[in-house]
Every structure is written in C-alpha cells, then in structure tokens.
Design an enzyme around this catalytic site. Structure first.
Site, PDB file in Angstrom:
ATOM      1  N   PRO A  10       0.924  -1.245  -0.102  1.00 53.46           N
ATOM      2  CA  PRO A  10       0.103   0.014   0.019  1.00 53.46           C
ATOM      3  C   PRO A  10       0.904   1.193  -0.102  1.00 53.46           C
ATOM      4  O   PRO A  10       1.673   1.425   0.641  1.00 53.46           O
ATOM      5  CB  PRO A  10      -0.750  -0.172   1.243  1.00 53.46           C
ATOM      6  CG  PRO A  10      -0.754  -1.567   1.523  1.00 53.46           C
ATOM      7  CD  PRO A  10       0.392  -1.993   1.224  1.00 53.46           C
ATOM      8  N   GLU A  11       0.099   2.333  -0.590  1.00 52.85           N
ATOM      9  CA  GLU A  11       1.273   3.365  -0.806  1.00 52.85           C
ATOM     10  C   GLU A  11       0.480   4.420   0.277  1.00 52.85           C
ATOM     11  O   GLU A  11      -0.399   4.035   1.111  1.00 52.85           O
ATOM     12  CB  GLU A  11       0.939   4.225  -2.306  1.00 52.85           C
ATOM     13  CG  GLU A  11       1.508   3.131  -3.298  1.00 52.85           C
ATOM     14  CD  GLU A  11       1.922   4.186  -4.472  1.00 52.85           C
ATOM     15  OE1 GLU A  11       2.345   5.425  -4.278  1.00 52.85           O
ATOM     16  OE2 GLU A  11       2.172   3.522  -5.493  1.00 52.85           O
ATOM     17  N   ARG A  64      12.811  -2.572  -9.614  1.00 57.48           N
ATOM     18  CA  ARG A  64      11.356  -1.861  -9.913  1.00 57.48           C
ATOM     19  C   ARG A  64      11.133  -1.655 -11.265  1.00 57.48           C
ATOM     20  O   ARG A  64      12.204  -1.205 -12.034  1.00 57.48           O
ATOM     21  CB  ARG A  64      11.112  -0.939  -9.104  1.00 57.48           C
ATOM     22  CG  ARG A  64      11.632  -0.964  -7.379  1.00 57.48           C
ATOM     23  CD  ARG A  64      10.652  -1.950  -6.822  1.00 57.48           C
ATOM     24  NE  ARG A  64       9.429  -1.242  -6.748  1.00 57.48           N
ATOM     25  CZ  ARG A  64       8.859  -0.374  -5.881  1.00 57.48           C
ATOM     26  NH1 ARG A  64       9.843   0.177  -4.881  1.00 57.48           N
ATOM     27  NH2 ARG A  64       7.665   0.118  -5.786  1.00 57.48           N
ATOM     28  N   LYS A  76       4.386   5.129   4.948  1.00 60.90           N
ATOM     29  CA  LYS A  76       3.878   3.650   5.082  1.00 60.90           C
ATOM     30  C   LYS A  76       3.806   2.998   6.261  1.00 60.90           C
ATOM     31  O   LYS A  76       3.438   2.050   6.506  1.00 60.90           O
ATOM     32  CB  LYS A  76       4.697   2.873   3.969  1.00 60.90           C
ATOM     33  CG  LYS A  76       4.636   3.398   2.656  1.00 60.90           C
ATOM     34  CD  LYS A  76       5.181   2.420   1.777  1.00 60.90           C
ATOM     35  CE  LYS A  76       5.123   2.910   0.143  1.00 60.90           C
ATOM     36  NZ  LYS A  76       5.872   2.030  -0.784  1.00 60.90           N
TER      37      LYS A  76
END
Length: 269
Positions: A2-3, A258, A52
């Site tokens: 989750p951001e 990424r 986060k």
C-alpha cells in the site's frame, strides 16, 4: 505494498472506530501475544500515519507500530467480533467495534525514543502538515541517483510508491532516470506540490487517479482503465499502450529491481 494514502485512510478509520476507548487486545495467531497483553485494557489516545507506517498511540506512552508490507491487511466491524479466520496477528476490540490485522511486515510496540528514531529515518510525508520538502530536496540535489529511485527511497520522501512516483514524473514531463542533482529548485517545488495534490486526492477517494480532465475516458472517447489498482493513470502499468497525451507507446524498464514506466516523447531524456 500500500502507498501512503492508504495508511492515512487507515489511521483515520481506526481513530473513528477506537480512539478514546479502552481496548481489549489479543493475538489469536500467537505471534504478538506478549504485546497484546501489554495493550489489553489501555485507552487508544489517537492514531498517526507517517509514510507507510501506521502508529496507534495508547495511554502510558505505548505506541503500536504497524507496517503492512506486501501482504498485511486490516478488517473491522461493529459489535461482537466473529471467530478468528486465518492468521490473525492482532485483534483489538472495544464495546462498539473490532479490528483484525493479518500478515503485516511489522507489528510491534515502540517506546517514545524508538518512535522518534522511526520518524527521524523517514523523509517528509507529502500528506503531513509538518512535512518539510526542503529536507528532501537537500538529499536530491546532491545525488546522481536517478530521480525515480530517490523518490521511492522512504528516507527521502515517505509514503510515495511506484504509482505516485511514475505518474508525478510524467505529469512534470521529467524522465525517471534524470539524475537528482539536475532537478532545479523550481522543478522540485512543482513536483512536490503535485505529489501533495495527487496523494491528498487519493486519501479522499480511496484510489489513485492522476489523469487530468482532458484525458479522462469520457473526454477522449476511450475505454476506462480496467486494473486491480483502480483509477485512471498515464503510464503506470501501461507499457506498449499509447500515451494519452501524444500517442507514443509507453516504455517500461527496470531500475533497482522495480519497474519504471514513462513516455519517451513527453518525458525526453
């Protein structure tokens, strides 16, 4: 993972459910049994999101620190809680509500000095009123690291993940591989302001929408995006698809493991 907007939404949700109440804590899974025993019977004074990281502050200077990681999730409800299903790390209950946590990367109790150390190692969070964007730019302007990698580094900016980073860079017409030191002060101010706006919108709506009105499906006569993340985006997970602005196929590459997405025409390197 989750951001940051998701964690801020959870902090607000948990405060609405439990703040001011004396909680009963348990660890049906058993992995947080000692911590749950310390929390049991204490009052939740308030909640806080920093990037986060989710913090529950309890009476007696107890702080519950949670990082969901890739697999963590919360469920909650009203009244009596159901029988635990699956690996419930932590269950919090009050006279009115219940809250279950499964699969987090971190679920631990921190002392005030440990909370201070956590905050100190994180960069400014665009969703916090106390954020100092100049602290992030101080790191960025001295670095030859690609800007996308810097923005994904939680010690530089807290709460930004791949969607916010790739989309904000597209909206700024900045290539993700631009060395940090080449970003001008004006460029950083504009990029930070856009991150604040995009993330604030995401908190309100519960999904990440980054597309300007002129590029929405109804304005362009194109199909709406169908993706498990929801929301309309410019480049994130759209490799090979035409850019909504110039129709150039969206590019994809990897950086430090990424995926990166960008438009080679709108974000020339």
């Amino acid at each position: 993972m989750p951001e940051g907007h998701t964690i801020h939404r959870l902090a607000a949700r948990h405060a609405a459910l439990l703040a001011g109440d004396k909680v009963t804590a348990a660890s049906p899974q058993g992995r947080f049994a000692e911590g749950a025993a310390r929390l049991c019977g204490t009052v939740l004074d308030g909640t806080e999101a920093y990037g986060k990281h989710l913090l529950h502050h309890y009476a007696g200077e107890l702080t519950l620190h949670i990082h969901l990681g890739l697999y963590g999730r919360f469920t909650d409800g009203d009244g009596e809680p159901p029988e635990p299903v699956g690996q419930v790390r932590l269950r919090l209950t009050s006279d009115r509500h219940w809250l279950d946590l499964r699969g987090p990367t971190a679920c631990e109790l921190l002392t005030p000095p440990e909370v201070a150390a956590l905050r100190a190692r994180l960069g400014p969070d665009p969703l916090r009123a106390d954020a100092d964007p100049h602290r992030a730019y101080h790191r960025i302007r001295r670095s030859g690291t690609p800007l996308a990698a810097l923005l994904l580094d939680q010690s530089v900016v807290a709460g930004t993940g791949l969607i916010f980073v790739t989309e904000a860079l597209f909206r700024a017409n900045v290539p993700p591989t631009l060395p940090g030191r080449l970003l001008t002060p004006a460029g950083w101010d504009a990029l930070w302001a856009d991150l604040v706006a995009l993330m604030t919108r995401a908190v309100g709506y519960g999904q990440i929408d980054t597309v300007r009105d002129a590029h929405l499906p109804e304005a362009m006569g194109r199909p709406a995006r169908v993706d498990r993340h929801g929301g309309e985006v410019y480049v994130y997970r759209r490799s090979g698809a035409p850019c909504h602005v110039c129709a150039t196929p969206v590019s994809r590459d990897t950086l430090a493991g990424r995926n990166l997405y960008w438009c080679p025409t709108c974000q020339p390197g």
